[in-house]
Enzyme design. Structure first.
Site, PDB file in Angstrom:
ATOM      1  CE  LYS A   1       0.973  -3.191   1.878  1.00  0.00           C
ATOM      2  NZ  LYS A   1       1.900  -2.880   2.974  1.00  0.00           N
ATOM      3  CB  THR A   2      -0.414  -3.283   7.827  1.00  0.00           C
ATOM      4  OG1 THR A   2       0.093  -2.531   6.723  1.00  0.00           O
ATOM      5  CG2 THR A   2       0.415  -2.989   9.064  1.00  0.00           C
TER       6      THR A   2
ATOM      7  CG  ASP B   1       4.820  -4.367   3.923  1.00  0.00           C
ATOM      8  OD1 ASP B   1       4.013  -4.832   3.088  1.00  0.00           O
ATOM      9  OD2 ASP B   1       4.607  -3.325   4.567  1.00  0.00           O
ATOM     10  CD  GLU B   2       4.195  -1.874   0.084  1.00  0.00           C
ATOM     11  OE1 GLU B   2       3.952  -2.356  -1.052  1.00  0.00           O
ATOM     12  OE2 GLU B   2       3.414  -1.094   0.657  1.00  0.00           O
TER      13      GLU B   2
ATOM     14  CD  GLN C   1      -1.001  -1.159  -4.488  1.00  0.00           C
ATOM     15  OE1 GLN C   1      -0.866  -0.027  -4.014  1.00  0.00           O
ATOM     16  NE2 GLN C   1      -1.526  -2.156  -3.795  1.00  0.00           N
TER      17      GLN C   1
ATOM     18  NE  ARG D   1      -3.173   4.481  -3.576  1.00  0.00           N
ATOM     19  CZ  ARG D   1      -2.954   3.393  -2.867  1.00  0.00           C
ATOM     20  NH1 ARG D   1      -2.625   3.491  -1.601  1.00  0.00           N
ATOM     21  NH2 ARG D   1      -3.075   2.191  -3.400  1.00  0.00           N
TER      22      ARG D   1
END
Length: 761
Positions: free
Chosen positions: A33-34, A217-218, A252, A632
């Protein structure tokens, strides 16, 4: 152009090259995503659709903002320093600095971090003679921040009872005191900005016209006020609102306790009439068994937009599951497995141990210490939160704004200079009487107390005068010397570490000056020169009361550094170069990834947490938290639980987490006997073909000839502590027999029948 879009997968390419319309990008864990966000910005600039100054990019951490700027600099020959890329709080701080008069703030307003805010509230309660047992400071702080996160001032909060009415009154007092002192908390940064833009139409339209492209973002972590702020900046409701490129993952969303509202994603899709919803499902992090476990687990949540992670990396190793007899054995097993991984070539820093509650770390830390394995508690005390650093920062804050009462109280008698509690009370009484700051009230205190306080004021004004033409790093060094902090810590038994930290503060100032583009030789005060302080007399002591004359007229490197210190206080200071295992809560692990991950304490009441397990919304958030923990891991994933655990001074008997029954059998390898509790109505019991030696074995058949042969499933029993319950499962035999008993409000307990002292009903 081709190089910019090179190696993007089809979904990433579609997201990056979307037309100038609002879009929602569902970005799964490890889906890049970044890269999509930064490439989208670069593509918009390179194709001439927008200039760098016309982009507003909002992140949730300073680290993410820095990474975005670094990547953009590598993609395009542009200077990213002036771009509006940062956190909500950082961007609001920037806007308020530029429009402080319109916002009703002094130019040198300072930011209270959470620790300073709590101290501020304690002081407020004491000054107003409020019983802090009836109105605990932390409760009031949560009340205030929660109200601000919803965009509510004290007058707008619904007070339904006497307690809430009192809390509303204290909130009002708090706001008034903050305004008098020229300080703001984190929540105030956003609320003050929202209020400013809401009432100031020309200013609002200026920023709406400037930022034609807004990237977030997020997005799943936004709270109500942050979403309102975004809608305001985008001109939602206008005929042609700005394009909002929202990237997030509803699976998330794990910060409901901080006010995050996962429903903002569906609200955004509806209110912005989103026509472009793209799912990034290609995972570049984890192997197949790990992703299958995550996908099947999260599918049990009902309220989700829906996506399914996939990988080209193959199935990889199965997920290993271990049942231990105690938390000590669980910790020792983790150490043994970690040693094996290290022997196989894994770096210690690529091994993470995750837990739901901080209380779980003690046993693990002890085991690591005993095994002489270096480790780091991620999310532990940060650099700017260490006591010695906060003392030094307080001195610097007084140099910048002497009317900051929180900073004044922190260091007025540190190191000790004969100013006791009684002297402070006299000073606070004088400040209240004259409606002024503590610093300004010093001339109104007579006698010995006034003399000692006057000496402290002389120290601060002398330091301000001595450092007026010094660059920031030198200013910090002079303040450390003049404050006597270095001398003070030289006398402490463990003062060497604190002195090293204080010296690192000078290094932090050097780095800040370098990174933020300030001239290293530029003086810390960039306004008019600080003139020699004026000494006036109150008849007993000569004291300095002309502090305002020394205030800078523009934002100085010192002001910027202090804002930086407050905003950075939440980011961890990594121990560069040290190869150490990583310990952290699952919440702290968000955004990180490791080759090998241990998720510990997977027991009912612990994970999922007992506060959440009884409500659908709470359980779904716990499941999202488990999803985050699983994703993770890159190569190896270990899950563990124990039959007994010492928490908060008590031994608790546990049943394994219901999450085990939501994982795919084909991806799991049990290292110990797998026994399914019947009370969830799950699958039949099964055994792993290679049970781990040394772990308590659970008998396949319960011996009816044992001393406990009269106990049976379904029997009603009574326990001295837990009251009445019903036996739902029995395992083991003889003196090893144990029973799973449902005690209603006390939940499920696993008790040893030979010592539990149960009574039949």
């Amino acid at each position: 152009m081709q190089n910019l879009l090179h190696n993007l997968n089809p979904e990433q390419l579609a997201a990056v090259t979307l037309p100038a319309q609002s879009a929602l990008i569902l970005a799964g864990a490890g889906s890049g995503k970044t890269r999509v966000l930064t490439t989208r910005i670069a593509w918009l600039i390179q194709t001439g659709q927008i200039s760098p100054g016309g982009i507003l990019a909002v992140t949730f951490t300073n680290k993410a903002a820095k990474e975005m700027q670094t990547r953009l600099s590598a993609m395009l020959p542009i200077n990213t320093r002036g771009m509006w890329i940062g956190t909500f709080h950082g961007l609001c701080n920037r806007l308020l600095r530029a429009h402080h008069r319109d916002a009703g703030l002094p130019q040198t307003f300072q930011i209270l971090d959470s620790g300073d805010q709590l101290s501020f509230i304690k002081r407020l309660l004491k000054a107003n003679h409020i019983d802090d047992e009836k109105f605990p400071p932390k409760t009031l702080m949560y009340f205030i921040n929660s109200a601000k996160d919803q965009g509510l001032r004290a007058a707008q909060v619904d007070a339904s009872d006497d307690f809430n009415r009192k809390m509303v009154g204290l909130y009002d007092l708090y706001d008034a005191q903050c305004q008098r002192e020229g300080v703001v908390d984190f929540a105030e940064l956003l609320l003050r900005t929202y209020e400013l833009l809401s009432r100031n139409q020309p200013l609002r339209e200026h920023y709406q016209e400037r930022f034609r492209h807004i990237l977030v973002d997020e997005f799943q972590d936004t709270n109500d006020l942050q979403y309102k702020w975004l809608k305001l900046m985008a001109g939602a409701g206008n005929r042609r609102p700005n394009a909002v490129f929202a990237v997030g993952d509803d699976d998330q969303s794990i910060y409901a306790f901080r006010g995050a509202n996962v429903g903002n994603m569906t609200a955004f899709e509806r209110e912005f009439e989103v026509q472009n919803l793209i799912k990034l499902e290609q995972n570049y992090r984890s192997h197949g068994h790990i992703l299958d476990s995550a996908n099947i687990l999260i599918a049990n949540n009902s309220k989700r937009l829906g996506k399914n992670l996939r990988t080209d990396a193959g199935h990889g190793e199965p997920v290993r599951v271990m049942e231990a007899s105690s938390d000590i054995q669980e910790a020792n097993w983790i150490i043994d497995e970690a040693k094996n991984l290290i022997r196989e070539g894994s770096a210690r820093s690529e091994i993470a141990i995750l837990y739901r509650s901080n209380a779980q770390s003690r046993v693990i830390e002890h085991a690591l210490f005993t095994a002489n394995i270096p480790y780091r508690v991620y999310g532990g005390q940060r650099f700017f939160e260490r006591a010695e650093i906060k003392h030094a920062i307080a001195y610097l804050q007084l140099m910048d704004n002497p009317h900051n009462d929180s900073a004044f109280l922190r260091v007025v008698n540190f190191p000790t200079r004969g100013i006791g509690a009684r002297s402070i009370e006299q000073l606070q009484d004088a400040a209240r009487l004259h409606h002024i700051s503590l610093y300004a009230a010093v001339p109104h205190v007579a006698g010995k107390a006034g003399s000692a306080l006057a000496n402290f004021v002389r120290l601060i004004e002398g330091a301000r005068f001595e450092t007026q033409n010094l660059p920031l790093p030198e200013m910090v060094r002079v303040v450390l010397d003049m404050s006597q902090l270095l001398v003070h810590y030289q006398t402490e038994k463990e003062g060497a570490d604190r002195i090293e930290n204080l010296e690192q503060l000078v290094n932090a100032a050097v780095l800040f000056v370098s990174e933020e583009g300030f001239n290293k030789e530029a003086p810390a005060f960039t306004g008019p020169a600080v003139r020699q302080p004026v000494l006036l007399t109150n008849g007993a002591n000569d004291v300095i009361i002309d502090a305002d004359a020394a205030l800078p007229t523009v934002m100085s490197p010192l002001s910027a550094f202090l804002s930086h210190a407050s905003l950075e206080a939440g980011d961890n200071q990594a121990q560069a170069g040290q190869d150490a295992m990583q310990l952290m809560t699952v919440h702290s692990a968000k955004g990180l990834e490791f080759d090998a991950v241990f998720i510990t304490g997977l027991e009912e009441g612990l994970f999922p947490h007992e506060n959440s397990a009884q409500e659908e919304a709470g359980l779904e958030e716990e499941r999202r938290l488990m999803y985050v923990a699983i994703t993770r891991a890159r190569k190896r994933l270990y899950l563990s639980f124990s039959q007994t655990r010492m928490l908060h001074g008590q031994t608790r008997y546990n049943m394994r987490s219901r999450f085990f029954d939501e994982l795919p059998d084909e991806s799991i390898k049990w290292l110990s006997p797998k026994v399914q509790p019947s009370w969830f109505g799950q699958k039949k019991s099964a055994w792993d073909e290679v049970p781990m030696a040394g772990v308590n074995q659970i008998a396949q058949n319960f011996s009816q000839t044992s001393a406990q042969q009269s106990w049976r499933v379904g029997q009603n029993v009574e326990h001295a502590k837990f009251g009445e319950g019903v036996i739902v499962n029995i395992e083991g035999s003889g003196t090893n027999a144990r029973a799973h008993i449902n005690f209603g409000k006390f939940g499920m307990k696993l008790l040893d029948l030979s010592i539990a002292k149960l009574e039949k009903i």
